[in-house]
Design an enzyme around this catalytic site. Structure first.
Site, PDB file in Angstrom:
ATOM      1  N   LYS A  37     -18.142 -21.086 -15.432  1.00 59.53           N
ATOM      2  CA  LYS A  37     -18.171 -20.617 -16.828  1.00 59.53           C
ATOM      3  C   LYS A  37     -19.235 -21.324 -17.683  1.00 59.53           C
ATOM      4  CE  LYS A  37     -14.603 -23.817 -18.255  1.00 59.53           C
ATOM      5  NZ  LYS A  37     -13.184 -24.081 -18.265  1.00 59.53           N
ATOM      6  N   ARG A 132      -2.028 -27.377 -23.697  1.00 59.48           N
ATOM      7  CA  ARG A 132      -2.810 -26.175 -23.991  1.00 59.48           C
ATOM      8  C   ARG A 132      -1.949 -25.038 -23.473  1.00 59.48           C
ATOM      9  NH1 ARG A 132      -8.919 -25.362 -21.904  1.00 59.48           N
ATOM     10  NH2 ARG A 132      -7.826 -24.255 -20.246  1.00 59.48           N
TER      11      ARG A 132
HETATM   12  C1  LIG Z   1     -12.951 -24.891 -17.118  1.00 56.50           C
HETATM   13  C2  LIG Z   1     -11.716 -24.802 -16.365  1.00 56.50           C
HETATM   14  C3  LIG Z   1     -11.601 -25.454 -15.131  1.00 56.50           C
HETATM   15  C4  LIG Z   1     -12.706 -26.323 -14.547  1.00 56.50           C
HETATM   16  O1  LIG Z   1     -12.703 -27.597 -15.124  1.00 56.50           O
HETATM   17  P1  LIG Z   1     -13.747 -28.723 -14.659  1.00 56.50           P
HETATM   18  O2  LIG Z   1     -13.286 -29.949 -15.360  1.00 56.50           O
HETATM   19  O3  LIG Z   1     -15.087 -28.282 -15.141  1.00 56.50           O
HETATM   20  O4  LIG Z   1     -13.675 -28.838 -13.193  1.00 56.50           O
HETATM   21  C5  LIG Z   1     -10.412 -25.308 -14.448  1.00 56.50           C
HETATM   22  N1  LIG Z   1      -9.390 -24.573 -14.951  1.00 56.50           N
HETATM   23  C6  LIG Z   1      -9.466 -23.921 -16.121  1.00 56.50           C
HETATM   24  C7  LIG Z   1      -8.307 -23.132 -16.617  1.00 56.50           C
HETATM   25  C8  LIG Z   1     -10.623 -24.024 -16.883  1.00 56.50           C
HETATM   26  O5  LIG Z   1     -10.712 -23.386 -18.049  1.00 56.50           O
END
Ligand SMILES: *Cc1c(COP(=O)(O)O)cnc(C)c1O
Length: 361
Positions: A37, A132
């Site tokens: 993302k 969250r």
């Molecule tokens: C962005 C995101 C991740 C990835 O997190 P990182 O710390 O970049 O590995 C995993 N799960 C969700 C729901 C996210 O939004």
């Protein structure tokens, strides 16, 4: 003609990190969802990460999920942000799996999927402390009872988030709770869960230390692959490369200037009242990049003697007084990035993206 500012992306280092993490997790029977993302799920990045064998790719925005599906129809897309009720139709069409916490939305996903004669997989998010998204543990089984017979969806697993809002770290306690809940859900629906998704990059630490509870079968990894670090703990990932992104910006003015502004101080361009320390006359460069393109606080000059002073939408001011390099107008200053800087730079169409294997280590 070379255009600046530009972001040089070292795909071979990203591939290395993806392979390292994917294969480490495989040893522990943990599957990897590659999270792209932060890069708008650019096809170069998705191609690189999937080339090591990762065939689940996650993004939080539906537009990016569409980009992944359009370019790589064989990959499984995972929508990471819990869907909006209004996007249910598109979600089941574009995402193979979505993370969810609202029964009303799950029903809408079921209706949409059933109408298309497809089965959409949902991972139920459980809030084990970070506060969250997520169903509270005490409510999980009620939610499962409410949704388990909805046509068009399949409960593919449960998952949790850490260090996103509340800053809560994953540990043996909260992850064991997740595995226990997974067993309860599994026996209620009388099916194995494909995903018991125990968090993101910050959970790798537990795997490395042999502390990951057995029942965790999946992690969702973005930062670890893209930066080679665990940014929550501020530690490197052993064997991973950190030279994945370099920002290059051009000097458009270079002058010796007093460090204190002159005149009556009101607000800066972003509504803050600035404070300055009198350091006498300093050698300052203005770079052709601004807050519209990047978060200054997440930039780290490669030249350690260069100091970011501030700036506005389209200008960044750096102090080069202490540098051993004799910079001039037209010269380039390079930066390493933190995650927020990457996020902005990919979103800025003013920043040229250079897809490098050409970058030397
Ligand atoms: C962005 C995101 C991740 C990835 O997190 P990182 O710390 O970049 O590995 C995993 N799960 C969700 C729901 C996210 O939004």
């Amino acid at each position: 003609m070379v255009h600046y500012p530009r972001l040089v992306i070292n795909l071979s280092s990203i591939r290395h990190n993806a392979s390292l993490i994917y294969n480490l997790l495989k040893v522990y029977n943990i599957s990897t969802i590659g999270v792209t993302k932060g890069t708008l799920s650019d096809p170069h990045i998705v191609d690189t990460i999937s080339s090591v064998g990762i065939n689940y790719i996650g993004d939080s925005r539906l537009l990016n999920i569409k980009k992944i599906k359009d370019n790589f129809p064989h990959l499984n897309t995972v929508l990471l942000r819990i869907p909006m009720l209004s996007e249910a139709d598109d979600v089941v069409y574009l995402a193979d799996i979505s993370l969810n916490s609202e029964p009303l939305v799950i029903k809408a996903l079921g209706n949409a999927a059933h109408a298309k004669r497809i089965i959409h997989k949902v991972i139920l998010m459980v809030d084990v402390g970070d506060r969250r998204e997520g169903i509270l543990p005490g409510d999980l089984l009620d939610v499962v009872r409410e949704i388990k017979d909805i046509k068009g969806i399949k409960i593919a697993g449960i998952g949790a988030n850490f260090a996103c809002f509340g800053g809560v770290l994953p540990d043996e306690k909260n992850l064991t709770l997740l595995t226990e809940l997974a067993e309860d859900v599994s026996s209620l629906i009388q099916e194995e869960l494909e995903f018991v998704s125990g968090g993101s990059t910050s959970s790798l630490y537990l795997v490395k230390n042999g502390k990951m509870p057995k029942g965790i079968t999946n992690l969702r990894i973005g930062t670890g692959i893209l930066f080679g670090i665990d940014d929550i703990r501020d530690i490197g990932i052993e064997g991973a490369y950190t030279d994945t992104f370099i920002l290059e910006a051009e000097i458009i003015e270079l002058k010796n200037k007093p460090s204190l502004p002159m005149g009556t101080i009101a607000k800066d361009a972003f509504g803050n009242i600035p404070h300055f320390e009198d350091r006498g006359i300093r050698k300052r460069a203005i770079l052709g990049i601004g807050r519209q393109d990047v978060v200054f606080e997440a930039l780290h000059p490669v030249d350690k003697e260069v100091e970011i002073v501030g700036g506005s939408s389209d200008h960044m001011i750096v102090d080069v007084t202490s540098s051993y390099t004799n910079y001039g107008v037209g010269d380039i200053i390079k930066f390493n990035l933190g995650y927020p800087a990457m996020l902005y730079l990919f979103n800025s169409s003013y920043v040229v993206k250079i897809w490098g294997k050409e970058v030397d280590r």
